[in-house]
Design a protein around this motif. Structure first.
Motif, mmCIF file in Angstrom:
data_model
loop_
_atom_site.group_PDB
_atom_site.id
_atom_site.type_symbol
_atom_site.label_atom_id
_atom_site.label_comp_id
_atom_site.label_asym_id
_atom_site.label_seq_id
_atom_site.Cartn_x
_atom_site.Cartn_y
_atom_site.Cartn_z
ATOM 1 N N ALA A 23 31.326 -25.680 14.293
ATOM 2 C CA ALA A 23 30.535 -24.876 13.354
ATOM 3 C C ALA A 23 30.389 -25.592 12.018
ATOM 4 O O ALA A 23 29.303 -25.628 11.429
ATOM 5 N N ALA A 24 31.467 -26.187 11.532
ATOM 6 C CA ALA A 24 31.420 -26.913 10.260
ATOM 7 C C ALA A 24 30.472 -28.099 10.357
ATOM 8 O O ALA A 24 29.690 -28.366 9.441
ATOM 9 N N ARG A 25 30.507 -28.804 11.467
ATOM 10 C CA ARG A 25 29.625 -29.953 11.675
ATOM 11 C C ARG A 25 28.163 -29.505 11.687
ATOM 12 O O ARG A 25 27.304 -30.126 11.062
ATOM 13 N N ALA A 26 27.874 -28.411 12.373
ATOM 14 C CA ALA A 26 26.508 -27.895 12.437
ATOM 15 C C ALA A 26 26.028 -27.440 11.064
ATOM 16 O O ALA A 26 24.878 -27.692 10.684
ATOM 17 N N MET A 27 26.900 -26.788 10.309
ATOM 18 C CA MET A 27 26.523 -26.347 8.969
ATOM 19 C C MET A 27 26.249 -27.539 8.062
ATOM 20 O O MET A 27 25.287 -27.535 7.296
ATOM 21 N N ARG A 28 27.086 -28.560 8.152
ATOM 22 C CA ARG A 28 26.888 -29.752 7.334
ATOM 23 C C ARG A 28 25.549 -30.411 7.657
ATOM 24 O O ARG A 28 24.791 -30.796 6.755
ATOM 25 N N ARG A 29 25.231 -30.516 8.944
ATOM 26 C CA ARG A 29 23.937 -31.105 9.329
ATOM 27 C C ARG A 29 22.775 -30.283 8.786
ATOM 28 O O ARG A 29 21.778 -30.828 8.324
ATOM 29 N N GLY A 30 22.901 -28.964 8.847
ATOM 30 C CA GLY A 30 21.841 -28.099 8.335
ATOM 31 C C GLY A 30 21.646 -28.262 6.841
ATOM 32 O O GLY A 30 20.512 -28.326 6.355
ATOM 33 N N VAL A 31 22.747 -28.334 6.104
ATOM 34 C CA VAL A 31 22.657 -28.501 4.651
ATOM 35 C C VAL A 31 22.068 -29.870 4.321
ATOM 36 O O VAL A 31 21.222 -29.999 3.424
ATOM 37 N N GLU A 32 22.488 -30.913 5.027
ATOM 38 C CA GLU A 32 21.939 -32.248 4.787
ATOM 39 C C GLU A 32 20.442 -32.277 5.078
ATOM 40 O O GLU A 32 19.666 -32.844 4.297
ATOM 41 N N ARG A 33 20.029 -31.663 6.177
ATOM 42 C CA ARG A 33 18.609 -31.635 6.533
ATOM 43 C C ARG A 33 17.805 -30.896 5.461
ATOM 44 O O ARG A 33 16.751 -31.360 5.036
ATOM 45 N N ALA A 34 18.315 -29.762 5.016
ATOM 46 C CA ALA A 34 17.628 -28.995 3.979
ATOM 47 C C ALA A 34 17.543 -29.811 2.688
ATOM 48 O O ALA A 34 16.506 -29.808 2.015
ATOM 49 N N GLY A 35 18.613 -30.516 2.351
ATOM 50 C CA GLY A 35 18.606 -31.360 1.154
ATOM 51 C C GLY A 35 17.563 -32.451 1.231
ATOM 52 O O GLY A 35 16.853 -32.717 0.254
ATOM 53 N N HIS A 36 17.427 -33.076 2.387
ATOM 54 C CA HIS A 36 16.421 -34.128 2.560
ATOM 55 C C HIS A 36 15.008 -33.553 2.459
ATOM 56 O O HIS A 36 14.117 -34.179 1.875
ATOM 57 N N GLU A 37 14.815 -32.358 3.005
ATOM 58 C CA GLU A 37 13.497 -31.726 2.930
ATOM 59 C C GLU A 37 13.143 -31.372 1.489
ATOM 60 O O GLU A 37 12.013 -31.595 1.051
ATOM 61 N N VAL A 38 14.112 -30.849 0.746
ATOM 62 C CA VAL A 38 13.874 -30.516 -0.660
ATOM 63 C C VAL A 38 13.587 -31.789 -1.449
ATOM 64 O O VAL A 38 12.680 -31.824 -2.288
ATOM 65 N N GLN A 39 14.340 -32.837 -1.186
ATOM 66 C CA GLN A 39 14.135 -34.105 -1.885
ATOM 67 C C GLN A 39 12.740 -34.652 -1.600
ATOM 68 O O GLN A 39 12.050 -35.104 -2.523
#
Length: 63
Positions: A23-39
């Motif tokens: 779950a932690a790994r999946a959440m981290r990937r989601g946050v990273e993906r969202a960060g890249h999209e915002v960037q």
């Protein structure tokens, strides 16, 4: 006679720890993906407003 019976086999603690890690790994990937999209959106907006990166990379704080 009971309709349903259940039994825990194996190491429940280890199984739960694995679930938490997944779950932690999946959440981290989601946050990273969202960060890249915002960037990417921010870069597009900045360039659309006439700003240039002049060949320098854009970086996220802490990256």
């Amino acid at each position: 006679m009971p309709l349903i019976t259940a039994a825990v086999r194996g190491d429940l603690r280890a199984a739960m720890e694995a679930e938490v890690r997944d779950a932690a790994r999946a959440m981290r990937r989601g946050v990273e993906r969202a960060g890249h999209e915002v960037q990417a959106e921010l870069r597009a907006q900045a360039r659309g407003a006439g700003f240039s990166d002049r060949g320098r990379p854009w970086r996220m704080p802490g990256a």
